[in-house]
Write a protein that holds these residues in place. Structure first.
Motif, PDB file in Angstrom:
ATOM      1  N   ALA A  41       0.786  -1.006   0.025  1.00 21.52           N
ATOM      2  CA  ALA A  41      -0.048  -0.216   0.079  1.00 21.52           C
ATOM      3  C   ALA A  41       0.797   1.211   0.124  1.00 21.52           C
ATOM      4  CB  ALA A  41      -1.123  -0.048   1.171  1.00 21.52           C
ATOM      5  N   LEU A  42       1.804   1.440  -0.907  1.00 18.24           N
ATOM      6  CA  LEU A  42       2.763   2.482  -1.158  1.00 18.24           C
ATOM      7  C   LEU A  42       2.023   3.619  -1.690  1.00 18.24           C
ATOM      8  CD1 LEU A  42       6.259   1.031  -2.068  1.00 18.24           C
ATOM      9  CD2 LEU A  42       5.373   1.288   0.328  1.00 18.24           C
ATOM     10  N   GLY A  43       2.438   4.915  -1.384  1.00 14.63           N
ATOM     11  CA  GLY A  43       2.139   6.139  -1.875  1.00 14.63           C
ATOM     12  C   GLY A  43       3.177   7.059  -1.733  1.00 14.63           C
ATOM     13  N   THR A  44       3.168   8.476  -2.325  1.00  8.73           N
ATOM     14  CA  THR A  44       4.015   9.121  -2.239  1.00  8.73           C
ATOM     15  C   THR A  44       3.545  10.667  -1.881  1.00  8.73           C
ATOM     16  OG1 THR A  44       4.030   9.804  -4.275  1.00  8.73           O
ATOM     17  CG2 THR A  44       5.616   8.079  -4.080  1.00  8.73           C
ATOM     18  N   VAL A  45       4.300  11.600  -1.071  1.00  6.38           N
ATOM     19  CA  VAL A  45       3.931  12.818  -0.915  1.00  6.38           C
ATOM     20  C   VAL A  45       4.794  13.965  -1.387  1.00  6.38           C
ATOM     21  CG1 VAL A  45       2.312  12.414   1.020  1.00  6.38           C
ATOM     22  CG2 VAL A  45       4.869  12.924   1.612  1.00  6.38           C
ATOM     23  N   ASN A  46       6.171  13.375  -1.968  1.00  8.97           N
ATOM     24  CA  ASN A  46       7.035  14.243  -2.431  1.00  8.97           C
ATOM     25  C   ASN A  46       6.471  14.940  -3.556  1.00  8.97           C
ATOM     26  OD1 ASN A  46       7.206  12.191  -4.475  1.00  8.97           O
ATOM     27  ND2 ASN A  46       9.487  12.127  -4.212  1.00  8.97           N
ATOM     28  N   SER A  47       7.214  15.604  -4.455  1.00 12.78           N
ATOM     29  CA  SER A  47       6.605  16.801  -5.357  1.00 12.78           C
ATOM     30  C   SER A  47       5.942  16.045  -6.578  1.00 12.78           C
ATOM     31  CB  SER A  47       7.523  17.833  -5.859  1.00 12.78           C
ATOM     32  OG  SER A  47       8.491  17.259  -6.414  1.00 12.78           O
ATOM     33  N   ILE A  48       6.049  14.658  -7.028  1.00 17.79           N
ATOM     34  CA  ILE A  48       5.452  13.979  -8.009  1.00 17.79           C
ATOM     35  C   ILE A  48       3.713  14.038  -7.485  1.00 17.79           C
ATOM     36  CG2 ILE A  48       7.582  13.038  -8.730  1.00 17.79           C
ATOM     37  CD1 ILE A  48       6.497  10.510  -7.455  1.00 17.79           C
ATOM     38  N   ASN A  49       3.547  13.993  -6.208  1.00 18.80           N
ATOM     39  CA  ASN A  49       2.104  13.812  -5.998  1.00 18.80           C
ATOM     40  C   ASN A  49       1.414  15.165  -6.127  1.00 18.80           C
ATOM     41  OD1 ASN A  49      -0.441  14.163  -4.335  1.00 18.80           O
ATOM     42  ND2 ASN A  49       0.160  12.006  -3.462  1.00 18.80           N
ATOM     43  N   LEU A  50       0.408  14.988  -7.187  1.00 23.42           N
ATOM     44  CA  LEU A  50      -0.250  16.247  -7.825  1.00 23.42           C
ATOM     45  C   LEU A  50      -1.160  17.039  -6.679  1.00 23.42           C
ATOM     46  CD1 LEU A  50      -0.270  17.478 -10.815  1.00 23.42           C
ATOM     47  CD2 LEU A  50      -2.720  16.524 -10.563  1.00 23.42           C
ATOM     48  N   GLY A  51      -1.363  16.218  -5.614  1.00 28.47           N
ATOM     49  CA  GLY A  51      -2.069  16.907  -4.503  1.00 28.47           C
ATOM     50  C   GLY A  51      -1.312  18.135  -4.026  1.00 28.47           C
ATOM     51  N   ARG A  52       0.238  17.928  -3.970  1.00 24.07           N
ATOM     52  CA  ARG A  52       0.905  19.126  -3.565  1.00 24.07           C
ATOM     53  C   ARG A  52       1.120  20.220  -4.833  1.00 24.07           C
ATOM     54  NH1 ARG A  52       6.817  17.301  -1.651  1.00 24.07           N
ATOM     55  NH2 ARG A  52       6.899  19.671  -1.914  1.00 24.07           N
ATOM     56  N   ILE A  53       1.032  19.810  -5.976  1.00 19.88           N
ATOM     57  CA  ILE A  53       1.122  20.838  -7.151  1.00 19.88           C
ATOM     58  C   ILE A  53      -0.044  21.648  -7.120  1.00 19.88           C
ATOM     59  CG2 ILE A  53       1.356  21.084  -9.530  1.00 19.88           C
ATOM     60  CD1 ILE A  53       3.810  19.827  -8.161  1.00 19.88           C
ATOM     61  N   SER A  54      -1.413  21.156  -6.886  1.00 14.98           N
ATOM     62  CA  SER A  54      -2.517  21.874  -6.771  1.00 14.98           C
ATOM     63  C   SER A  54      -2.557  22.671  -5.819  1.00 14.98           C
ATOM     64  CB  SER A  54      -4.005  20.877  -6.853  1.00 14.98           C
ATOM     65  OG  SER A  54      -3.697  19.910  -5.661  1.00 14.98           O
ATOM     66  N   ALA A  55      -2.025  22.200  -4.545  1.00  9.95           N
ATOM     67  CA  ALA A  55      -2.367  23.175  -3.418  1.00  9.95           C
ATOM     68  C   ALA A  55      -1.303  24.435  -3.207  1.00  9.95           C
ATOM     69  CB  ALA A  55      -1.688  22.411  -2.010  1.00  9.95           C
ATOM     70  N   GLN A  56      -0.064  24.224  -4.083  1.00  9.33           N
ATOM     71  CA  GLN A  56       0.805  24.960  -4.315  1.00  9.33           C
ATOM     72  C   GLN A  56       0.256  26.394  -5.380  1.00  9.33           C
ATOM     73  OE1 GLN A  56       4.787  22.557  -3.471  1.00  9.33           O
ATOM     74  NE2 GLN A  56       4.233  22.934  -5.467  1.00  9.33           N
ATOM     75  N   MET A  57      -0.464  25.910  -5.956  1.00 11.50           N
ATOM     76  CA  MET A  57      -1.019  26.892  -7.114  1.00 11.50           C
ATOM     77  C   MET A  57      -1.862  28.013  -6.281  1.00 11.50           C
ATOM     78  SD  MET A  57      -2.865  24.653  -9.808  1.00 11.50           S
ATOM     79  CE  MET A  57      -2.319  22.837 -10.339  1.00 11.50           C
ATOM     80  N   VAL A  58      -2.472  27.764  -5.274  1.00  6.93           N
ATOM     81  CA  VAL A  58      -3.028  28.754  -4.272  1.00  6.93           C
ATOM     82  C   VAL A  58      -2.264  29.870  -4.025  1.00  6.93           C
ATOM     83  CG1 VAL A  58      -4.404  29.380  -2.131  1.00  6.93           C
ATOM     84  CG2 VAL A  58      -4.461  26.868  -3.323  1.00  6.93           C
ATOM     85  N   TYR A  59      -0.968  29.679  -3.748  1.00  7.33           N
ATOM     86  CA  TYR A  59      -0.412  30.995  -3.196  1.00  7.33           C
ATOM     87  C   TYR A  59       0.223  31.822  -4.557  1.00  7.33           C
ATOM     88  CZ  TYR A  59       3.801  27.585  -3.177  1.00  7.33           C
ATOM     89  OH  TYR A  59       4.775  26.632  -3.139  1.00  7.33           O
ATOM     90  N   TYR A  60       0.207  31.264  -5.781  1.00  8.29           N
ATOM     91  CA  TYR A  60       0.406  31.995  -6.878  1.00  8.29           C
ATOM     92  C   TYR A  60      -0.685  33.008  -7.140  1.00  8.29           C
ATOM     93  CZ  TYR A  60       4.680  29.605  -8.428  1.00  8.29           C
ATOM     94  OH  TYR A  60       5.920  28.785  -8.388  1.00  8.29           O
ATOM     95  N   ILE A  61      -1.873  32.492  -6.742  1.00 10.66           N
ATOM     96  CA  ILE A  61      -3.049  33.150  -7.141  1.00 10.66           C
ATOM     97  C   ILE A  61      -3.269  34.144  -5.920  1.00 10.66           C
ATOM     98  CG2 ILE A  61      -5.633  33.428  -7.266  1.00 10.66           C
ATOM     99  CD1 ILE A  61      -5.223  30.367  -8.640  1.00 10.66           C
TER     100      ILE A  61
END
Length: 475
Positions: A216-236
């Motif tokens: 049941a492996l998953g990742t949270v480094n920057s290849i996880n799109l959840g992080r990419i989407s959350a980071q868009m917020v501070y650009y806006i």
């Protein structure tokens, strides 16, 4: 909203599913099937929102399978006054030379990674609870990702974290933040090698679908799109705050530029997607340190990642990366979102050690707005010193890389926003070298360096890592 793979071999999946997977099932990276669009009217409607409410609106365009009230609750929990020091969450601070710092290090680990990780921790626990599943996170860190992930996921139900870091390649502060955690679900592994070796191990295990599913492996480094989407917020958020001073009738199309200290390309990729959504961004300026593979790519059109032996240990260690995992997502866009062309490019990389995209080079600036530059240790020291002397603001070495490169790309009439990377307290030696200041530990972290540390040292050995994880993974 559904998500597909850059390599074309994955069935479209919803946001909740791709949060748990990290890599796409075909070994590619997950991207939105369609980029949602925003316009001037939408931005004006968002102008009066606080950070948590803005995050709800922006992430609501991507996490369409999560009920809005649940998403709002998660964003409110992630971006709360209990976790972030600044009441604004992301304050903007003007310094000299027409440059403004975007304050992304107000969170629990004093680094910009908190901005995405705090949301991701909430979202992962939510999705796992709905599915009655467990998840074993495997990640690699060059400094700040690991601590941000661990602080966001410590004690979370149904989640264990296996975080790989390079032995001797992080600051004392960074090691203490990670290795002093005593939560039973946190496992720190110090690998004999550099960050790229750690990242290669993560990719190898994540790409082994049988092992991945069995554990049941998953990742949270920057290849996880959840992080990419959350980071868009501070650009806006940053665009909204920068344009607050502009007359309402002049805000539509009001352009700003961003300079982003970059190693793994995840942070600036979020800006690229925000620009693709319609946010008026003129330039996205990538700042590299001595490990300047990405600067070379954006100047020449040739991507030639380096090996571990050629990766320098620098005074901005979180950027000591020579293989940028997220670049595949940009190249996918560059090649017309064509999985066959993307796969051919990666086949070329495997065969020759480089990708030649010189034919596309004019589009880097003209269409996508990318520029770049390199900063050295001497540049960092000089920039920290000059910024402090001119404005009284002390910056960390990664942010100094950003400020140095930003100064080379400032355009009259276009605000230049530099994304802050971390608090300078995390890097006291270079701050002292530059300014003579001895920065004290933040009050809420007093005694951190004296705490006992718990870490497993390991060779750069995939078999040993497999055995370690299999023996401790949640089931």
């Amino acid at each position: 909203m559904k998500y597909i793979s850059t390599r074309g071999g994955m069935e479209p999946a919803p946001y909740s599913a791709i949060l748990l997977e990290g890599l796409a099932t075909d070994g590619g990276l997950v991207v939105p099937e369609v980029i949602p669009q925003i316009d001037a009217a939408v931005l004006e409607a968002w102008r009066g929102l606080d950070y948590a409410d803005l995050a709800t609106e922006v992430l609501g365009l991507y996490a369409t399978d999560i009920p809005r009230e649940d998403l709002a609750r998660m964003c409110r929990a992630a971006y709360s006054g209990e976790k972030f020091v600044s009441p604004e969450i992301v304050p903007l601070t003007p310094i000299d030379g027409g440059i403004t710092l975007v304050g992304l290090s107000e969170g629990p680990t004093l680094a910009f990674k908190d901005m995405a990780m705090q949301f991701l921790g909430q979202a992962l626990e939510y999705v796992l609870g709905k599915l009655d599943r467990t998840l074993n996170i495997i990640g690699a860190t060059s400094g700040d990702t690991g601590s941000a992930a661990e602080y966001a996921l410590r004690g979370k139900d149904g989640i264990a974290v296996f975080m790989l870091s390079p032995q001797g390649r992080m600051s004392d502060f960074q090691r203490a933040q990670m290795y002093s955690l005593e939560d039973a679900n946190i496992h720190n592994i110090a690998v004999a090698g550099v960050f790229d070796d750690c990242q290669h191990l993560v990719k190898s295990l994540s790409g082994d679908l049988e092992f991945k599913r069995a554990n049941a492996l998953g990742t949270v480094n920057s290849i996880n799109l959840g992080r990419i989407s959350a980071q868009m917020v501070y650009y806006i958020w940053s665009w909204l705050r920068a344009s607050d001073a502009v007359a309402p009738g002049e805000r539509a199309g009001y352009e700003v530029s961003f300079t982003v200290p970059s190693g793994n390309f995840g942070n600036i990729l979020s800006g690229h997607i925000a620009k693709s959504m319609g946010l008026p961004i003129r330039r996205l300026v990538l700042a590299a340190n001595e490990n300047n593979v990405l600067d070379e790519f954006f100047r020449t059109g040739i991507y030639a990642p380096r090996g571990a032996a050629e990766t320098h240990a620098t005074s901005s260690p979180s950027m000591d990366i020579s293989k940028a995992s997220n670049l595949e997502r940009f190249i996918f866009d560059l090649l017309g979102r064509d999985p066959e062309r993307l796969s051919a490019a990666w086949a070329e990389l495997a065969e020759t050690g480089r990708i030649d995209l010189r034919a596309e080079l004019p589009r880097f600036v003209e269409e996508f707005g990318f520029q770049s530059g390199t900063s050295t240790h001497a540049d960092r020291v000089a920039t920290i010193r000059a910024t402090h002397e001119a404005s009284g603001v002390v910056i960390d070495p990664h942010t100094a890389d950003g400020v140095k490169v930003a100064r080379e790309h400032v355009e009259e009439g276009v605000p230049m926003l530099v994304l802050e990377t971390a608090k300078p307290e995390k890097f006291p030696d270079i701050v002292f070298e530059a300014t003579g200041l001895r920065l004290g530990m933040p009050e809420h972290l007093a005694g951190l360096l004296e705490l006992p540390q718990r870490v497993t040292e390991m060779a750069d050995d995939e078999s040993e890592l497999r055995e370690y994880i299999a023996a401790r993974a949640l089931t």
